[in-house]
Enzyme design. Structure first.
Site, PDB file in Angstrom:
ATOM      1  N   THR A 195       0.615  -1.283   0.025  1.00 31.24           N
ATOM      2  CA  THR A 195      -0.016  -0.065   0.077  1.00 31.24           C
ATOM      3  C   THR A 195       0.796   1.132   0.066  1.00 31.24           C
ATOM      4  OG1 THR A 195      -0.281   0.023   2.456  1.00 31.24           O
ATOM      5  CG2 THR A 195      -2.053  -1.310   1.112  1.00 31.24           C
ATOM      6  N   TYR A 229       0.892  12.456   6.155  1.00 31.49           N
ATOM      7  CA  TYR A 229       2.093  11.597   4.778  1.00 31.49           C
ATOM      8  C   TYR A 229       3.041  12.450   4.470  1.00 31.49           C
ATOM      9  CZ  TYR A 229      -0.255   7.067   5.282  1.00 31.49           C
ATOM     10  OH  TYR A 229      -0.709   6.150   6.033  1.00 31.49           O
ATOM     11  N   LEU A 240      -3.434   5.179   0.288  1.00 26.99           N
ATOM     12  CA  LEU A 240      -4.774   4.773   0.250  1.00 26.99           C
ATOM     13  C   LEU A 240      -4.790   3.408   0.536  1.00 26.99           C
ATOM     14  CD1 LEU A 240      -5.886   6.510  -3.299  1.00 26.99           C
ATOM     15  CD2 LEU A 240      -6.672   7.314  -0.802  1.00 26.99           C
ATOM     16  N   HIS A 241      -4.465   3.165   1.704  1.00 30.51           N
ATOM     17  CA  HIS A 241      -4.485   1.564   2.389  1.00 30.51           C
ATOM     18  C   HIS A 241      -5.561   0.609   1.925  1.00 30.51           C
ATOM     19  CE1 HIS A 241      -0.569   2.451   4.706  1.00 30.51           C
ATOM     20  NE2 HIS A 241      -1.296   3.785   5.175  1.00 30.51           N
ATOM     21  N   ASP A 242      -6.709   1.147   2.530  1.00 32.22           N
ATOM     22  CA  ASP A 242      -7.853   0.378   2.279  1.00 32.22           C
ATOM     23  C   ASP A 242      -8.298   0.386   0.782  1.00 32.22           C
ATOM     24  OD1 ASP A 242      -7.483  -0.410   4.890  1.00 32.22           O
ATOM     25  OD2 ASP A 242      -8.954   1.396   5.414  1.00 32.22           O
TER      26      ASP A 242
END
Length: 311
Positions: A195, A229, A240-242
């Site tokens: 990610t 970030y 945008l991990h998820d």
């Protein structure tokens, strides 16, 4: 269309994941269930309702789930990253929800939807895995109805909440251990290692800000997240991990995976919450494996997410 349930703790990256699913014709979004995590359950549930309203999907049922981990209390939330309300302090900029949570617990709603399903259902836990662990424990007879679990969590080479542990797994290691190490449901794990490589930059954010109502609504939620970030990346951008995990849930194979045995450290030492991903290829075939996403066309992932949000 693939039936999809999102289990989430919104959270700014969760907001983008929900919008991505809402804008993707490949999936039938059956429900959004909520869990404690980035902020308390009351906030994550309110955020889910208002995000669905923003996306024009007030038809999607929402149910609240676990408000704490399975065993041990969680030491802290992630409000320093996501803001006190989970959405950079801007949750009230979203349209008020026109629907409320139903009377069913998240686990009950998931079980009911699985019983009714005529096609395998994808479940995407993108917060702590408590609700999904409870579902598997309480309703093992429904496991054949689950096509895949696509989870965001863990890190192959370390964490973000501690040196060893990623936030979602650290928040409830016992639940993650159940989902990743003990069960036999096909599972994809999308870790920090990938990610972070899919981070979007200032130009991506500018295109988002210039988009329509949904894109602008999401952009308004990002200030504290981008500030966090900026310190990590050294420039304007965010991870945008998820949404990276949801890209895989929506478009199977968009991430490149490797089948690995995964263990979760449930001790109380400095390694608590670590995901130990065994990349050796000569392991006995009897060990349970999950598909760990280790590579992707990282630019294409950002474009995929943005294209669905912009419509």
């Amino acid at each position: 269309m693939t039936p999809l349930i999102i289990d989430t703790d919104p959270g700014i990256d969760d907001a983008f994941a929900i919008a991505l699913a809402a804008g993707s014709p490949e999936v039938d979004l059956l429900a959004v269930t909520t869990v404690f995590g980035n902020v308390a359950l009351s906030h994550t549930t309110r955020n889910a309702l208002r995000l669905l309203e923003l996306c024009g999907r007030s038809d999607v049922p929402v149910a609240a789930g676990a408000e704490r981990p399975l065993v041990h209390p969680v030491p802290h939330r992630a409000s320093e990253v996501h803001g006190g309300d989970g959405l950079s302090g801007a949750a009230d900029t979203l349209p008020p929800a026109t629907h409320e949570v139903g009377g069913r617990h998240a686990v009950t709603l998931m079980a009911d939807l699985l019983r009714q399903a005529v096609e395998p259902v994808t479940i995407a836990p993108i917060g702590p895995m408590t609700n999904v662990a409870l579902l598997l424990a309480l309703h093992p007879e429904l496991k054949p109805k689950i096509g895949r679990i696509v989870a965001m969590g863990g890190g192959v080479r370390g964490g973000n909440t501690t040196a060893a542990a990623e936030f979602n797994v650290w928040s409830d290691p016992e639940a993650a251990h159940r989902v990743l190490s003990e069960e036999d449901v096909p599972t994809v794990l999308v870790p920090l290692d990938l990610t972070h490589r899919c981070a979007v930059d200032a130009a991506w954010l500018a295109r988002l800000a210039a988009g329509g109502r949904i894109a602008q609504g999401l952009h308004a939620l990002t200030p504290s997240y981008v500030a966090t970030y900026r310190r990590m990346l050294g420039e304007d951008g965010m991870v945008l991990h998820d949404a990276v995990a949801l890209a895989e849930a929506i478009s199977p194979g968009i991430l490149r995976t490797t089948a690995c045995a995964v263990e979760v450290d449930c001790s109380h030492g400095p390694g608590r919450g670590a995901t130990i991903v065994d990349l050796r290829h000569h392991l006995p075939t009897t060990r349970r494996r999950v598909d760990v996403a280790l590579d992707a066309d990282t630019t294409a992932i950002g474009e995929f997410v943005l294209s669905r949000i912009l419509g």
